[in-house]
Design an enzyme around this catalytic site. Structure first.
Site, PDB file in Angstrom:
ATOM      1  N   ASP A 183     -11.026   2.858   2.163  1.00  0.00           N
ATOM      2  CA  ASP A 183     -10.576   2.639   3.509  1.00  0.00           C
ATOM      3  C   ASP A 183     -11.786   3.243   4.651  1.00  0.00           C
ATOM      4  O   ASP A 183     -12.554   2.955   5.475  1.00  0.00           O
ATOM      5  CB  ASP A 183      -9.197   1.478   4.717  1.00  0.00           C
ATOM      6  CG  ASP A 183      -9.097   0.588   4.473  1.00  0.00           C
ATOM      7  OD1 ASP A 183     -10.119  -0.323   3.782  1.00  0.00           O
ATOM      8  OD2 ASP A 183      -8.061   0.031   5.147  1.00  0.00           O
TER       9      ASP A 183
ATOM     10  N   LYS B  56       0.657  -1.367   0.049  1.00  0.00           N
ATOM     11  CA  LYS B  56      -0.393   0.140   0.182  1.00  0.00           C
ATOM     12  C   LYS B  56       0.940   1.467  -0.174  1.00  0.00           C
ATOM     13  O   LYS B  56       0.160   2.321  -0.615  1.00  0.00           O
ATOM     14  CB  LYS B  56      -1.078  -0.002   0.983  1.00  0.00           C
ATOM     15  CG  LYS B  56      -1.962  -0.975   0.687  1.00  0.00           C
ATOM     16  CD  LYS B  56      -3.196  -0.556   2.540  1.00  0.00           C
ATOM     17  CE  LYS B  56      -4.414  -2.048   2.041  1.00  0.00           C
ATOM     18  NZ  LYS B  56      -5.036  -2.408   3.237  1.00  0.00           N
TER      19      LYS B  56
HETATM   20  P1  NAP Z   1      -1.236  -3.216  11.355  1.00  0.00           P
HETATM   21  O1  NAP Z   1      -0.757  -1.796  10.393  1.00  0.00           O
HETATM   22  O2  NAP Z   1      -0.272  -4.074  11.286  1.00  0.00           O
HETATM   23  O3  NAP Z   1      -1.329  -2.913  13.055  1.00  0.00           O
HETATM   24  C1  NAP Z   1      -1.608  -3.256  13.988  1.00  0.00           C
HETATM   25  C2  NAP Z   1      -2.715  -2.910  14.715  1.00  0.00           C
HETATM   26  O4  NAP Z   1      -2.754  -3.868  15.769  1.00  0.00           O
HETATM   27  C3  NAP Z   1      -1.382  -2.056  16.036  1.00  0.00           C
HETATM   28  O5  NAP Z   1      -2.295  -0.790  16.465  1.00  0.00           O
HETATM   29  C4  NAP Z   1      -0.958  -3.140  16.846  1.00  0.00           C
HETATM   30  O6  NAP Z   1       0.373  -2.781  17.671  1.00  0.00           O
HETATM   31  C5  NAP Z   1      -1.656  -3.904  17.302  1.00  0.00           C
HETATM   32  N1  NAP Z   1      -1.528  -5.311  17.559  1.00  0.00           N
HETATM   33  C6  NAP Z   1      -1.072  -6.193  17.428  1.00  0.00           C
HETATM   34  N2  NAP Z   1      -0.835  -7.276  17.927  1.00  0.00           N
HETATM   35  C7  NAP Z   1      -1.234  -7.120  19.160  1.00  0.00           C
HETATM   36  C8  NAP Z   1      -1.427  -7.226  20.172  1.00  0.00           C
HETATM   37  N3  NAP Z   1      -0.993  -8.655  21.162  1.00  0.00           N
HETATM   38  N4  NAP Z   1      -1.456  -7.020  21.887  1.00  0.00           N
HETATM   39  C9  NAP Z   1      -2.493  -5.057  21.017  1.00  0.00           C
HETATM   40  N5  NAP Z   1      -2.208  -4.871  20.251  1.00  0.00           N
HETATM   41  C10 NAP Z   1      -2.109  -5.450  19.016  1.00  0.00           C
HETATM   42  O7  NAP Z   1      -2.489  -3.299  11.223  1.00  0.00           O
HETATM   43  P2  NAP Z   1      -3.313  -2.734  10.129  1.00  0.00           P
HETATM   44  O8  NAP Z   1      -3.716  -2.383   9.144  1.00  0.00           O
HETATM   45  O9  NAP Z   1      -4.329  -0.957  11.128  1.00  0.00           O
HETATM   46  O10 NAP Z   1      -5.061  -3.674  10.165  1.00  0.00           O
HETATM   47  C11 NAP Z   1      -5.490  -3.367  11.771  1.00  0.00           C
HETATM   48  C12 NAP Z   1      -6.696  -4.731  11.199  1.00  0.00           C
HETATM   49  O11 NAP Z   1      -7.867  -3.880  10.498  1.00  0.00           O
HETATM   50  C13 NAP Z   1      -6.545  -5.929  10.528  1.00  0.00           C
HETATM   51  O12 NAP Z   1      -7.616  -7.032  11.281  1.00  0.00           O
HETATM   52  C14 NAP Z   1      -6.991  -5.502   9.192  1.00  0.00           C
HETATM   53  O13 NAP Z   1      -7.558  -7.036   8.607  1.00  0.00           O
HETATM   54  C15 NAP Z   1      -8.350  -5.344  10.350  1.00  0.00           C
HETATM   55  N6  NAP Z   1      -8.913  -3.886   8.527  1.00  0.00           N
HETATM   56  C16 NAP Z   1      -9.965  -4.007   8.114  1.00  0.00           C
HETATM   57  C17 NAP Z   1     -10.573  -3.572   7.494  1.00  0.00           C
HETATM   58  C18 NAP Z   1     -12.026  -3.935   6.957  1.00  0.00           C
HETATM   59  O14 NAP Z   1     -11.835  -3.321   5.808  1.00  0.00           O
HETATM   60  N7  NAP Z   1     -13.264  -4.086   7.324  1.00  0.00           N
HETATM   61  C19 NAP Z   1      -9.703  -2.829   6.641  1.00  0.00           C
HETATM   62  C20 NAP Z   1      -8.544  -2.381   7.148  1.00  0.00           C
HETATM   63  C21 NAP Z   1      -7.954  -2.982   8.184  1.00  0.00           C
HETATM   64  P3  NAP Z   1       1.230  -2.034  18.296  1.00  0.00           P
HETATM   65  O15 NAP Z   1       1.634  -0.785  17.229  1.00  0.00           O
HETATM   66  O16 NAP Z   1       2.048  -2.390  19.933  1.00  0.00           O
HETATM   67  O17 NAP Z   1       2.346  -3.397  17.633  1.00  0.00           O
END
Ligand code: NAP
Length: 283
Positions: A104, A69
């Site tokens: 998004d 992205k």
């Molecule tokens: P990302 O950039 O990898 O960010 C992940 C987030 O989750 C970070 O804030 C991370 O915290 C936190 N996290 C992961 N493991 C954790 C743990 N064990 N304890 C506490 N915090 C934890 O991912 P992203 O792209 O933002 O996506 C996040 C979620 O949104 C995913 O599930 C994705 O599928 C979903 N999503 C859905 C849509 C939709 O259309 N519904 C669109 C986009 C994303 P740290 O910074 O501390 O690592």
């Protein structure tokens, strides 16, 4: 039925998990459009070359997923939204120029509007959990709609601070252990972390601390009804789920590539739920 066939794709590494082909091919069939939407498995080192040959490969545009992205943003002409989010997920050609946006933001907002009408009557305080790419889109959307104060809570404090720097004083950072306290008087709670996703650790949030008017949104769509959404509903709160957002964010790309604004129907949602194997979680 249009005569000239058009093609679009989702580019990722991996890409097999993407539900975008199901969504777009459903709409192509529904609207009788001659076209196709495919998966393209492209490793990071080949991404720039692939994008350079997108038109030659017969594509009118593409979705971009993990981990491309940010690279997509750099290789295209991004709109203001993609720039603010720092990532592009939708590409299209406009007079030969490859443009990009991040859908998004609108996917999140349109789903919230559909699931919790007039949620924006109270814009005083929202709590956002998580500070990754999805959080950026959510924060950009909420600030755009006039939310006065966003309390941002993330496991890694420094990552949350980066978003405060990027989005300004309306975004205030709290520590992970301050989450429970932050929920008081919050009109909206949004989970943007991976916590609560199938196979991931759970998210511990005491929804009893939220006011009765609060709306709870979760971006996770596997399972369709996350423990957070289930707890909020059990408390009688209004909710917006991740599958609704996933379907809504696809609308713009389809419109740009195929010329018709498609509808997110109950039938499409049922198909997506069945495909995700989550129909047993429906309420
Ligand atoms: P990302 O950039 O990898 O960010 C992940 C987030 O989750 C970070 O804030 C991370 O915290 C936190 N996290 C992961 N493991 C954790 C743990 N064990 N304890 C506490 N915090 C934890 O991912 P992203 O792209 O933002 O996506 C996040 C979620 O949104 C995913 O599930 C994705 O599928 C979903 N999503 C859905 C849509 C939709 O259309 N519904 C669109 C986009 C994303 P740290 O910074 O501390 O690592």
């Amino acid at each position: 039925m249009t005569t000239k066939s058009r093609a679009a794709c989702v580019i990722g590494w991996p890409v097999e998990h993407s539900r975008s082909p199901l969504i777009h091919n459903y709409w192509l069939k529904t609207y009788g459009i001659a076209g196709e939407y495919r998966r393209e498995l492209v490793p990071p080192e080949e991404f720039a070359g692939f994008i350079g040959s997108l038109a030659a490969r017969g594509y009118v545009g593409a979705n971009v997923t993990v981990p491309h992205k940010e690279a997509a943003l750099a290789l295209s002409q991004p709109d203001e939204r993609a720039r603010a989010v720092g990532a592009a997920n939708t590409l299209w050609f406009d007079d030969g120029v490859l443009r990009s946006t991040n859908t998004d933001v609108e996917g999140f907002l349109h789903n919230l509007d559909a699931c919790a009408p007039r949620w924006d009557r109270d814009l005083s305080k929202a709590v956002v959990i998580g500070a990754g790419g999805a959080a950026r889109a959510v924060i950009d959307g909420l600030l755009g709609r006039g939310v006065e104060r966003i309390i941002l809570v993330n496991r890694t404090l420094a990552r949350a601070e980066t978003l405060h720097q990027a989005f300004g004083v309306r975004v205030r950072v709290k520590r992970w252990d301050e989450l429970a306290e932050a929920l008081a008087e919050a009109a909206l709670l949004v989970n943007t972390t991976t916590l609560g996703m199938s196979g991931q650790p759970g998210l511990t949030v005491d929804v009893a601390r939220l006011p009765a008017r609060a709306v709870v949104a979760d971006l996770i769509y596997v399972p369709a009804v996350t423990p957070l959404i289930a707890a909020a509903r059990a408390r009688g709160l209004r909710t917006a789920d991740g599958l609704g957002m996933l379907l809504q964010q696809a609308v713009r790309g389809f419109t740009l590539w195929f010329g018709i604004k498609p509808e997110v129907t109950a039938e499409l949602r049922r198909l997506a739920e069945a495909d995700l194997g989550t129909d047993k979680n429906r309420r």
